[in-house]
Design a protein around this motif. Structure first.
Motif, PDB file in Angstrom:
ATOM      1  N   PHE A 254     -15.239  -1.052   3.675  1.00 26.92           N
ATOM      2  CA  PHE A 254     -15.153  -2.516   3.686  1.00 26.92           C
ATOM      3  C   PHE A 254     -13.757  -2.979   3.263  1.00 26.92           C
ATOM      4  O   PHE A 254     -13.209  -3.916   3.847  1.00 26.92           O
ATOM      5  N   ARG A 257     -11.488  -2.421   6.188  1.00 27.93           N
ATOM      6  CA  ARG A 257     -11.760  -3.357   7.278  1.00 27.93           C
ATOM      7  C   ARG A 257     -11.291  -4.774   6.947  1.00 27.93           C
ATOM      8  O   ARG A 257     -10.952  -5.550   7.836  1.00 27.93           O
ATOM      9  N   SER A 258     -11.261  -5.096   5.658  1.00 29.38           N
ATOM     10  CA  SER A 258     -10.815  -6.441   5.261  1.00 29.38           C
ATOM     11  C   SER A 258      -9.350  -6.690   5.597  1.00 29.38           C
ATOM     12  O   SER A 258      -8.907  -7.842   5.641  1.00 29.38           O
ATOM     13  N   THR A 259      -8.590  -5.628   5.823  1.00 25.14           N
ATOM     14  CA  THR A 259      -7.164  -5.765   6.159  1.00 25.14           C
ATOM     15  C   THR A 259      -6.925  -5.811   7.663  1.00 25.14           C
ATOM     16  O   THR A 259      -5.789  -5.988   8.094  1.00 25.14           O
ATOM     17  N   PRO A 270     -13.545 -10.031   8.384  1.00 30.23           N
ATOM     18  CA  PRO A 270     -12.641  -9.522   7.341  1.00 30.23           C
ATOM     19  C   PRO A 270     -12.946 -10.100   5.960  1.00 30.23           C
ATOM     20  O   PRO A 270     -12.928  -9.375   4.960  1.00 30.23           O
ATOM     21  N   GLY A 271     -13.225 -11.391   5.892  1.00 30.24           N
ATOM     22  CA  GLY A 271     -13.541 -12.006   4.609  1.00 30.24           C
ATOM     23  C   GLY A 271     -14.843 -11.500   4.022  1.00 30.24           C
ATOM     24  O   GLY A 271     -14.948 -11.264   2.810  1.00 30.24           O
ATOM     25  N   SER A 273     -16.136  -8.567   4.627  1.00 31.75           N
ATOM     26  CA  SER A 273     -15.868  -7.186   4.216  1.00 31.75           C
ATOM     27  C   SER A 273     -15.173  -7.156   2.863  1.00 31.75           C
ATOM     28  O   SER A 273     -15.497  -6.323   2.004  1.00 31.75           O
ATOM     29  N   ALA A 274     -14.232  -8.061   2.672  1.00 34.32           N
ATOM     30  CA  ALA A 274     -13.532  -8.125   1.377  1.00 34.32           C
ATOM     31  C   ALA A 274     -14.503  -8.473   0.260  1.00 34.32           C
ATOM     32  O   ALA A 274     -14.447  -7.890  -0.830  1.00 34.32           O
ATOM     33  N   ARG A 275     -15.410  -9.415   0.518  1.00 30.27           N
ATOM     34  CA  ARG A 275     -16.377  -9.804  -0.503  1.00 30.27           C
ATOM     35  C   ARG A 275     -17.320  -8.654  -0.838  1.00 30.27           C
ATOM     36  O   ARG A 275     -17.642  -8.422  -2.001  1.00 30.27           O
TER      37      ARG A 275
END
Length: 292
Positions: A254, A257-259, A270-271, A273-275
């Motif tokens: 995750f 993938r956020s990048t 992406p957001g 995944s970042a969370r």
């Protein structure tokens, strides 16, 4: 659709949430029949129609069961795919997870296990052959550490040492949902229904309970991932290192993938995944310390 429901559609209520780029709605006809419709074409996203086809195969193989949604009809013109599924007069569990809702969903997973063990689904892929989150994607994080919080760099090697076991941990031949999250569950007055079966796999039978535990961190919960792992009837006898391996691989995937740029018509991925990656960090911090 109207032929299946026995009359013209008079009411449409759009449904929001989830990750699918296609339309989703609850519909009602003039004669009072109701259903849920979701659809997608390749112009919206090239992969989602195949997920809907996969879900149709899975739902079509299911017997009637309170924890499983009933497939009513399928439309597929080679581009657009639409599923007509029974209407469920309920809603996902509220986020963050409440203890009682976790218990209900865990009980439903155990209740449906014997049904899934008996069902015959042709062409269902193995998690060991088709789960990049646990097999390969986590390895990509190493090349993107400069784009992320330094925590990921400090813990990368230790996380990777656990993530490399994830492929073996998921091995199995049981039918599993593979995407248990709060927004893939509908609770009615008297039912807990597991919905969105497009990601179904063959894997270790306990994996859906593991996904539920990880979602305590990803979605948020009054019960921590670690507490659910200690108390859940299916998880409490597992090696804690198995859940750590899954969480390490998932969080690294995750974070990586956020990048990346958002896929077609999935601008929030992406957001999200970042969370999810950040949500798993507290569990990972404690679990890594416990396993040193």
């Amino acid at each position: 659709m109207e032929l299946q429901l026995g009359g013209p559609v008079t009411d449409i209520v759009d449904c929001v949430g989830g990750l699918s780029p296609g339309p989703a709605a609850r519909v009602r006809t003039a004669n009072g029949a109701a259903a849920f419709v979701k659809a997608c074409g390749t112009t919206l996203n090239p992969k989602t129609p195949d997920l809907l086809r996969a879900e149709a195969r899975v739902l079509g193989a299911f017997p009637r069961h309170a924890c499983l949604p009933q497939l009513l009809d399928v439309y597929d013109d080679g581009d657009w795919v639409a599923l007509l599924v029974e209407d469920l007069p309920g809603a996902p569990p509220p986020a963050p997870w409440h203890r009682d809702d976790l218990i209900r969903v865990s009980d439903a997973l155990r209740e449906v296990r014997s049904v899934l063990d008996a069902v015959q689904i042709g062409g269902l892929v193995s998690a060991q052959d088709s789960s990049p989150i646990f097999l390969t994607r986590w390895r990509e994080l190493e090349g993107r550490l400069d784009l992320l919080d330094p925590w990921w760099s400090r813990h990368h090697d230790e996380l990777a040492s656990h993530a490399q076991r994830a492929g073996a941990v998921i091995a199995g031949d049981a039918v599993v949902h593979w995407d248990i999250r709060a927004d893939n569950v509908v609770q009615t007055v008297d039912r807990v229904v597991l919905v969105d079966w497009g990601q179904a796999r063959r894997a270790a039978a306990w994996l859906d309970h593991a996904m539920l535990a990880l979602d305590c961190s990803m979605t948020g919960s009054e019960v921590s991932t670690a507490e659910l792992a200690r108390t859940d009837q299916t998880l409490r006898d597992r090696d804690p290192g198995d859940l750590l391996s899954l969480a390490s691989a998932a969080a690294m995937s995750f974070a990586s993938r956020s990048t990346e740029p958002a896929p077609q018509n999935l601008p929030t991925l992406p957001g999200i995944s970042a969370r999810w990656a950040e949500g798993l960090r507290p569990f990972l911090t404690d679990a890594l310390l416990a396993h040193r």
